[in-house]
Design an enzyme around this catalytic site. Structure first.
Site, short mmCIF file in Angstrom:
data_model
loop_
_atom_site.label_atom_id
_atom_site.label_comp_id
_atom_site.label_asym_id
_atom_site.label_seq_id
_atom_site.Cartn_x
_atom_site.Cartn_y
_atom_site.Cartn_z
N ALA A 47 0.81 -1.22 0.00
CA ALA A 47 0.00 0.00 0.00
C ALA A 47 0.84 1.27 0.00
CB ALA A 47 -0.93 0.00 1.21
N TYR A 200 5.68 -14.22 -14.33
CA TYR A 200 4.66 -13.31 -13.82
C TYR A 200 3.26 -13.80 -14.19
CZ TYR A 200 1.79 -9.10 -13.44
OH TYR A 200 0.80 -8.20 -13.12
#
Length: 316
Positions: A47, A200
């Site tokens: 965050a 990924y």
């Protein structure tokens, strides 16, 4: 030939002029929920930047106690103060969480459990993209270790608190890149062969499979879970790839802003009436299609069992 080339010379200029309209078209989907969150507790991983930062800001704006679970504590502290100033909500806290180290994950949960009796929203947002081949502290390939196994363990350790706080929600940030992903159980750690881009994609597929199997296991518990594709967002996720960083810069006019990228995570975390869609995948604040691999229940269950084995979690 010259005339043909001259015909296309204005194209880049016209494309640049049209960029705001094109970006608006590609950025459809806004969380319109008016739900307020006083007394609610939320954890957002990663965050301190990008989508995670915008998600945490909106949750704080709605009155939640928000924990920024980040590896870079110093950077996160600056962001926390920024969010507090912007929202007027002083209940924004920073706690160390390194998803590449299971000891850090367990320490985070232990400390959080002492501080908080409840957890209503868990946003598994953090991630790495296109890293050179490397391993986590526990020997997992970095993409699979951080993007999937780290969040798998974090969610597992917080499940009882989520159940006790029901109704509660888990949102897993995946990607459209999952379409190129495959779960190669014989090469889960990339030791036989490795491609940073595909690694990924594999981890993002794992996010969706985890979400679906988690939803199946949590049915009737009051805890619901959703996976999301945030869109192609201008963020720091490409920092490990010079090529991708250059591409992101070249097409920056067409990329979503982090605030736009956070909308679907917020939609799944806040919108009322989504309970019967637990386990589903969302993009632009609406249901989205997933690949055939991502709908394979056999692979989802096997990945769950393999993940538990790797993390030392007893099988149910």
């Amino acid at each position: 030939m010259v005339g043909f080339l001259l015909l296309f010379l204005p194209f880049p200029f016209l494309l640049y002029i049209a960029a705001p309209q094109i970006r608006k078209m590609l950025s459809s989907g806004v969380c319109t929920s008016t739900v307020q969150l006083p007394g609610k507790v939320a954890v957002v991983t990663g965050a301190n930047t990008g989508i995670g930062k915008e998600t945490a800001t909106e949750l704080a704006q709605r009155g939640a106690r928000v924990y920024l679970a980040c590896r870079d504590v110093q950077k996160a502290e600056l962001v926390a103060r920024e969010i507090q100033t912007k929202t007027g909500n002083q209940q924004v806290f920073v706690r160390k969480l390194d998803l590449a180290d299971t000891k850090s994950i367990r320490a985070f949960v232990q400390d959080f459990s002492v501080e908080e009796k409840q957890l209503h929203i868990l946003i598994n947002n953090a991630g790495v993209m296109m890293c050179p081949y490397s391993k986590t502290a526990d020997g997992f390939e970095m993409h699979m270790g951080v993007n999937h196994l780290g969040h798998f363990l974090l969610t597992h350790l917080l499940l009882e608190k989520l159940k006790e706080s029901a109704p509660s929600r888990v949102v897993n940030v995946s990607s459209l890149a999952h379409y190129l992903g495959r779960i190669h159980f014989h090469n889960l750690q990339g030791e036989r062969y490795y491609n940073a881009g595909l690694a990924y994609c594999h981890s993002k597929l794992a996010n969706i499979l985890f979400t679906q199997e988690l939803a199946r296991r949590l049915k009737g518990s009051g805890v619901t879970t959703y996976s999301v594709h945030p869109g192609t967002v201008k963020s720091e996720l490409t920092r490990h790839s010079s090529f991708m960083t250059w591409m992101w810069w070249l097409f920056s006019s067409f990329l979503k802003t982090p605030q736009q990228g956070a909308q679907t995570s917020l939609y799944c975390a806040l919108t009322e009436g989504l309970e019967n869609l637990s386990g589903k995948h969302f993009s632009d604040c609406q249901l989205a299609w997933v690949s055939a691999q991502a709908r394979n229940e056999v692979i989802a269950r096997r990945l769950w069992d393999v993940s538990c084995d790797l993390l030392g979690i007893p099988l149910d």
